[in-house]
Design an enzyme around this catalytic site. Structure first.
Site, PDB file in Angstrom:
ATOM      1  N   LYS A  87       0.869  -1.184   0.000  1.00  0.00           N
ATOM      2  CA  LYS A  87       0.000   0.000   0.000  1.00  0.00           C
ATOM      3  C   LYS A  87       0.900   1.227   0.000  1.00  0.00           C
ATOM      4  CE  LYS A  87      -4.480   1.073   0.495  1.00  0.00           C
ATOM      5  NZ  LYS A  87      -5.687   0.365   0.054  1.00  0.00           N
ATOM      6  N   GLY A  90     -25.663   2.495   3.107  1.00  0.00           N
ATOM      7  CA  GLY A  90     -24.741   3.178   2.200  1.00  0.00           C
ATOM      8  C   GLY A  90     -25.043   2.799   0.766  1.00  0.00           C
ATOM      9  N   GLY A 112     -23.656   4.127  -2.183  1.00  0.00           N
ATOM     10  CA  GLY A 112     -22.685   4.777  -3.071  1.00  0.00           C
ATOM     11  C   GLY A 112     -22.366   3.911  -4.275  1.00  0.00           C
ATOM     12  N   VAL A 146     -20.693   1.241  -4.646  1.00  0.00           N
ATOM     13  CA  VAL A 146     -20.886  -0.196  -4.459  1.00  0.00           C
ATOM     14  C   VAL A 146     -22.301  -0.495  -3.942  1.00  0.00           C
ATOM     15  CG1 VAL A 146     -20.042  -2.278  -3.342  1.00  0.00           C
ATOM     16  CG2 VAL A 146     -18.416  -0.501  -4.008  1.00  0.00           C
TER      17      VAL A 146
HETATM   18  P1  NAI Z   1     -18.925   5.688  -1.829  1.00  0.00           P
HETATM   19  O1  NAI Z   1     -18.270   6.836  -1.184  1.00  0.00           O
HETATM   20  O2  NAI Z   1     -19.280   5.742  -3.266  1.00  0.00           O
HETATM   21  O3  NAI Z   1     -20.261   5.299  -1.038  1.00  0.00           O
HETATM   22  C1  NAI Z   1     -20.400   5.340   0.336  1.00  0.00           C
HETATM   23  C2  NAI Z   1     -21.842   5.736   0.633  1.00  0.00           C
HETATM   24  O4  NAI Z   1     -22.088   5.620   2.041  1.00  0.00           O
HETATM   25  C3  NAI Z   1     -22.157   7.183   0.245  1.00  0.00           C
HETATM   26  O5  NAI Z   1     -23.352   7.213  -0.504  1.00  0.00           O
HETATM   27  C4  NAI Z   1     -22.321   7.889   1.600  1.00  0.00           C
HETATM   28  O6  NAI Z   1     -23.243   8.962   1.549  1.00  0.00           O
HETATM   29  C5  NAI Z   1     -22.823   6.754   2.465  1.00  0.00           C
HETATM   30  N1  NAI Z   1     -22.634   6.901   3.911  1.00  0.00           N
HETATM   31  C6  NAI Z   1     -21.598   7.456   4.582  1.00  0.00           C
HETATM   32  N2  NAI Z   1     -21.802   7.377   5.899  1.00  0.00           N
HETATM   33  C7  NAI Z   1     -22.977   6.747   6.084  1.00  0.00           C
HETATM   34  C8  NAI Z   1     -23.727   6.370   7.222  1.00  0.00           C
HETATM   35  N3  NAI Z   1     -23.297   6.610   8.463  1.00  0.00           N
HETATM   36  N4  NAI Z   1     -24.891   5.725   7.039  1.00  0.00           N
HETATM   37  C9  NAI Z   1     -25.357   5.456   5.792  1.00  0.00           C
HETATM   38  N5  NAI Z   1     -24.691   5.814   4.679  1.00  0.00           N
HETATM   39  C10 NAI Z   1     -23.511   6.449   4.816  1.00  0.00           C
HETATM   40  O7  NAI Z   1     -17.947   4.429  -1.519  1.00  0.00           O
HETATM   41  P2  NAI Z   1     -17.951   3.026  -2.239  1.00  0.00           P
HETATM   42  O8  NAI Z   1     -16.903   3.011  -3.282  1.00  0.00           O
HETATM   43  O9  NAI Z   1     -19.326   2.614  -2.571  1.00  0.00           O
HETATM   44  O10 NAI Z   1     -17.409   2.092  -1.059  1.00  0.00           O
HETATM   45  C11 NAI Z   1     -18.240   1.684   0.016  1.00  0.00           C
HETATM   46  C12 NAI Z   1     -17.427   0.830   0.990  1.00  0.00           C
HETATM   47  O11 NAI Z   1     -16.896  -0.306   0.303  1.00  0.00           O
HETATM   48  C13 NAI Z   1     -16.226   1.546   1.598  1.00  0.00           C
HETATM   49  O12 NAI Z   1     -16.061   1.083   2.917  1.00  0.00           O
HETATM   50  C14 NAI Z   1     -15.079   1.070   0.739  1.00  0.00           C
HETATM   51  O13 NAI Z   1     -13.854   1.113   1.433  1.00  0.00           O
HETATM   52  C15 NAI Z   1     -15.483  -0.350   0.449  1.00  0.00           C
HETATM   53  N6  NAI Z   1     -14.882  -0.904  -0.762  1.00  0.00           N
HETATM   54  C16 NAI Z   1     -15.116  -0.317  -1.985  1.00  0.00           C
HETATM   55  C17 NAI Z   1     -14.551  -0.853  -3.132  1.00  0.00           C
HETATM   56  C18 NAI Z   1     -14.831  -0.276  -4.480  1.00  0.00           C
HETATM   57  O14 NAI Z   1     -14.569  -0.949  -5.494  1.00  0.00           O
HETATM   58  N7  NAI Z   1     -15.401   0.912  -4.586  1.00  0.00           N
HETATM   59  C19 NAI Z   1     -13.654  -2.038  -3.069  1.00  0.00           C
HETATM   60  C20 NAI Z   1     -13.532  -2.612  -1.738  1.00  0.00           C
HETATM   61  C21 NAI Z   1     -14.113  -2.024  -0.645  1.00  0.00           C
END
Ligand code: NAI
Length: 349
Positions: free
Chosen positions: A79, A177, A179, A181
């Protein structure tokens, strides 16, 4: 004395770079290269001090060794962190200097995007070193859809194991969440016949999923506690802790968020409560599998069938956990360690 730092345990190389001209301050940690070059993203973050940055990069690089090993990838774990504010400190010179830092390790470390880094930043890095993955020019692009697909495959395995169901049809899935994913996990579960309960701090995302997938929404501080078959944490880490675990009413926890368990005790508590926990780093490996240079030129469909193996691995983990009466995350760690130990034995044989 750096070696006295407890988290240095097991790391093969930690490289610091300070470039006064561009202002770059970066650390690359290579945890283990037994299975192959160390792949792991680069995070840009305004750490309060160098020690926090070091702690983070050591913890994250170790995590990548386990994630890549359990995903069956011919890759080790590493990393990088850039100590700077992504809102104010970005410049072409900075990312060129970071590219030089990556290149100086001769391919032992392969970088990719993580928190604070965009495709455009990585394109600059890729101008200085070939050891970059996950940018559009070199592969299948955004890993999020592949991460979501892996989560969905894992969910299918988990409901098969715990509820003897072949699909999510008629089951309730609570997604925390929505987002990159989580939004796609919700859509896949809906298409498979699940009822959705969702929450996000961003109301627009909730409205979209409610409109598109007929979901029910609940406040963000209630989503972990709703009555559901599956709870899918897809927001931030640490969501399963001593306050929330006793409130979980789903029989299965399976989601994308990294580091869902705040402490190992939280995993043990889930097990005591009879809740099946699908280990996060196994479940969310679809993204890293999609950027791994296993077979360049793979189509998206070929990649999806490769990622579906996450479900098979989860099946193995759950069977063994049941047989040995251990939490699944403990079994997952052991399986990853066994893969590395076996490769080490093969090499020295
Ligand atoms: P993102 O930032 O696109 O989505 C996260 C979502 O969670 C956002 O819509 C945000 O408003 C929401 N959120 C934040 N705090 C919250 C809460 N307390 N309650 C409800 N919703 C809340 O991130 P993404 O890319 O979707 O990733 C989500 C998770 O998956 C993260 O933990 C990330 O580390 C993990 N992850 C993502 C990967 C990827 O390919 N994008 C790969 C492996 C892990």
């Amino acid at each position: 004395d750096a070696t006295a730092h407890p988290s240095f345990d097991g790391h093969q190389q930690v490289d610091f770079r300070v470039d006064p001209v561009s202002g770059l301050r970066s650390i690359i940690a290579i945890h283990d290269t037994t299975l192959g070059p160390a792949l792991g993203g680069c995070r840009m973050w305004p750490y309060a001090n160098d020690m926090d940055a070091l702690d983070d990069v050591l913890r994250l690089s170790r995590g990548m060794t386990y994630k890549n090993a359990l995903a069956g990838l011919p890759l080790g774990g590493g990393k990088a962190v850039i100590i700077a504010d992504p809102k104010t400190d970005k410049s072409r010179a900075l990312f060129e200097a970071f590219g030089d830092h990556v290149d100086s390790l001769g391919g032992r470390y392969i970088t990719a995007e993580d928190v604070g880094i965009t495709d455009a930043d990585m394109e600059i890095v890729a101008g200085r070193t070939p050891h970059v993955r996950g940018i559009r020019a070199t592969g299948l692009g955004d890993p999020s859809p592949f991460t979501a697909w892996g989560v969905f495959c894992a969910m299918r395995t988990a409901v098969g194991f715990a509820l003897e169901r072949a699909s999510l049809a008629g089951l309730t899935v609570a997604v925390q969440g929505l987002g990159h994913v989580g939004g796609r996990v919700a859509a896949l579960a809906h298409a498979d016949g699940a009822r959705l309960i969702v929450a996000d701090i961003d109301q627009a995302r909730v409205d979209e999923v409610v409109a598109r997938n007929g979901a029910t929404s609940v406040p963000v501080d209630r989503i972990h506690a709703v009555t559901a078959d599956v709870f899918a944490p897809c927001a931030l880490g640490g969501g399963l802790n001593e306050t929330t675990v006793p409130q979980v009413r789903a029989g299965i926890v399976c989601g994308a968020a990294n580091n869902q368990l705040r402490t190992p005790q939280d995993g043990a508590s889930l097990m005591r409560r009879g809740i099946l926990y699908a280990p996060d780093y196994l479940v969310n490996a679809g993204g890293v599998i999609s950027i791994a240079p296993e077979r360049p030129g793979m189509t998206a469909d070929e990649m999806k069938s490769r990622i579906a193996r996450i479900g098979d691995t989860l099946g193995l983990v759950l069977s063994r956990a049941k047989m040995q009466d251990l939490p699944p995350e403990v079994v997952a760690d052991r399986m990853a360690e066994e893969r590395i130990a076996a490769a080490r034995r093969d090499r020295s044989a």
